[in-house]
Design a protein around this motif. Structure first.
Motif, PDB file in Angstrom:
ATOM      1  N   MET A   1       0.754  -1.149  -0.081  1.00  0.00           N
ATOM      2  CA  MET A   1      -0.123   0.000  -0.194  1.00  0.00           C
ATOM      3  C   MET A   1       0.970   1.563  -0.028  1.00  0.00           C
TER       4      MET A   1
ATOM      5  N   GLU B   1       3.730   6.263  -3.744  1.00  0.00           N
ATOM      6  CA  GLU B   1       2.897   5.262  -4.353  1.00  0.00           C
ATOM      7  C   GLU B   1       2.984   3.958  -3.891  1.00  0.00           C
TER       8      GLU B   1
ATOM      9  N   PHE C   1      -7.606  -4.100 -10.218  1.00  0.00           N
ATOM     10  CA  PHE C   1      -8.412  -3.960  -9.086  1.00  0.00           C
ATOM     11  C   PHE C   1      -7.658  -3.027  -8.002  1.00  0.00           C
ATOM     12  N   ILE C   2      -6.414  -3.506  -7.995  1.00  0.00           N
ATOM     13  CA  ILE C   2      -5.401  -3.025  -6.768  1.00  0.00           C
ATOM     14  C   ILE C   2      -4.844  -1.575  -7.420  1.00  0.00           C
TER      15      ILE C   2
ATOM     16  N   PRO D   1      -6.014   1.432  -8.325  1.00  0.00           N
ATOM     17  CA  PRO D   1      -6.457   2.902  -7.640  1.00  0.00           C
ATOM     18  C   PRO D   1      -6.096   2.702  -6.178  1.00  0.00           C
ATOM     19  N   TYR D   2      -5.923   1.625  -5.617  1.00  0.00           N
ATOM     20  CA  TYR D   2      -5.550   1.679  -4.218  1.00  0.00           C
ATOM     21  C   TYR D   2      -4.009   2.151  -4.013  1.00  0.00           C
TER      22      TYR D   2
ATOM     23  N   TRP E   1      -6.137   6.835  -4.382  1.00  0.00           N
ATOM     24  CA  TRP E   1      -7.236   7.151  -4.399  1.00  0.00           C
ATOM     25  C   TRP E   1      -8.676   6.754  -3.594  1.00  0.00           C
ATOM     26  N   HIS E   2      -8.316   5.619  -3.021  1.00  0.00           N
ATOM     27  CA  HIS E   2      -9.315   5.062  -2.192  1.00  0.00           C
ATOM     28  C   HIS E   2      -9.604   5.892  -1.107  1.00  0.00           C
ATOM     29  N   ALA E   3      -8.316   6.331  -0.404  1.00  0.00           N
ATOM     30  CA  ALA E   3      -8.642   7.303   0.846  1.00  0.00           C
ATOM     31  C   ALA E   3      -9.283   8.519   0.560  1.00  0.00           C
TER      32      ALA E   3
ATOM     33  N   ALA F   1     -11.753   8.802  -1.928  1.00  0.00           N
ATOM     34  CA  ALA F   1     -12.951   8.298  -1.953  1.00  0.00           C
ATOM     35  C   ALA F   1     -13.800   8.224  -0.611  1.00  0.00           C
ATOM     36  N   ASN F   2     -13.053   7.526   0.271  1.00  0.00           N
ATOM     37  CA  ASN F   2     -13.524   7.347   1.592  1.00  0.00           C
ATOM     38  C   ASN F   2     -13.692   8.424   2.415  1.00  0.00           C
ATOM     39  N   SER F   3     -12.986   9.493   2.342  1.00  0.00           N
ATOM     40  CA  SER F   3     -13.133  10.594   3.080  1.00  0.00           C
ATOM     41  C   SER F   3     -14.282  11.619   2.578  1.00  0.00           C
TER      42      SER F   3
END
Length: 273
Positions: free
Chosen positions: A111, A127, A236-237, A239-240, A244-246, A248-250
């Motif tokens: 990650m 990254e 799948f992985i 964008p993580y 970018w997932h951080a 989107a989740n915020s």
């Protein structure tokens, strides 16, 4: 004369689910019979005693602030008493392995890293990547992981693999010490080439390490089905790995509305060009 002392919480203290304050008498009053000493003398009806009243809630609060246990209230009262510390969220370790007669390949995501800012927000500092581990065979269904060689795929290199066709190939070169004093002493080359019959791809990792006197090449065939699984996992992985997932989740609905209002003017001017 009565002297009363009452302990209570400091002014401004907010009590959550306050309990009735129980008062405890630490001394008693002793009565004295009426006695006249002489016509001009004073008389007393009661012997003076000092009384002390203590609020049990204050004693509980003091212990709580000091981290001491308290058994003032029933254990089934969830409003009081020490609560277990919140456990840290569990970590998950995932990966995918491909085993063949001459080598094994393990694929694991790593990650991204975030840097905390003074404002309390976070900024992407590094990254993520996908770690490939190649281990040569040491026997039938046995692999020598002490001789493993690793190669880290960046997000751009992952994009190259995702875009490969059945007859396409790609090659990546890494120097872990590039820009440092040991530059050129470690060379890693990963080649991904199609199999002659079109049934998949060869993954071939060559490592030359002059620091430990290692010169090794490990290759493993990956079938079309296995390659499809890898590509699906990479899609799948990705964008993580970018973090970018951080973001989107915020994002909250009200934040998204304000952001849309701020960027509406610039978006319109962009389309009008």
């Amino acid at each position: 004369m009565l002297n009363l002392s009452l302990s209570s919480p400091p002014v401004g203290t907010t009590l959550q689910n306050p309990k009735p304050c129980t008062i405890k008498l630490l001394s008693s009053i002793t009565a004295t019979p009426f006695t006249r000493l002489n016509p001009k003398s004073s008389f007393s009806l009661f012997t003076s005693k000092t009384l002390s009243l203590k609020c049990r809630y204050q004693d509980y609060s003091d212990k709580q602030q000091q981290g001491l246990p308290s058994n003032r209230y029933p254990p089934n009262d969830s409003s009081f008493g020490s609560q277990p510390a919140a456990a840290s969220p569990p970590r998950f370790f995932v990966g995918h392995s491909i085993y063949k007669g001459k080598a094994a390949l393990t694929v694991e995501p790593r990650m991204p890293d975030f840097l905390p800012l003074d404002s309390g927000d976070f900024k992407l500092s590094k990254e993520g990547f996908v770690l490939l581990q190649f281990a040569p065979a040491a026997g039938v269904r046995q692999y020598d992981w002490s001789r493993k060689q690793v190669f880290s795929l960046s997000v751009t290199e992952i994009g190259s693999l995702i875009s490969l066709g059945a007859r396409d190939s790609c090659e990546f070169f890494h120097d872990p010490f590039k820009g440092k004093s040991d530059e050129g002493k470690v060379r890693k080359v990963l080649k991904v080439e199609p199999l002659p019959d079109g049934s998949g791809h060869f993954f071939n990792l060559s490592v030359q390490n002059k620091l430990v006197n290692v010169d090794e090449s490990i290759y493993i065939p990956v079938t079309k089905a296995e390659f499809t699984v890898l590509i699906s996992a990479f899609n799948f992985i990705l964008p993580y790995l970018l973090g970018w997932h951080a973001l989107a989740n915020s994002v909250k609905p009200e934040d998204a509305s304000r952001a849309s209002a701020r960027t509406a003017g610039s978006a319109e001017s962009e389309w009008n060009r």
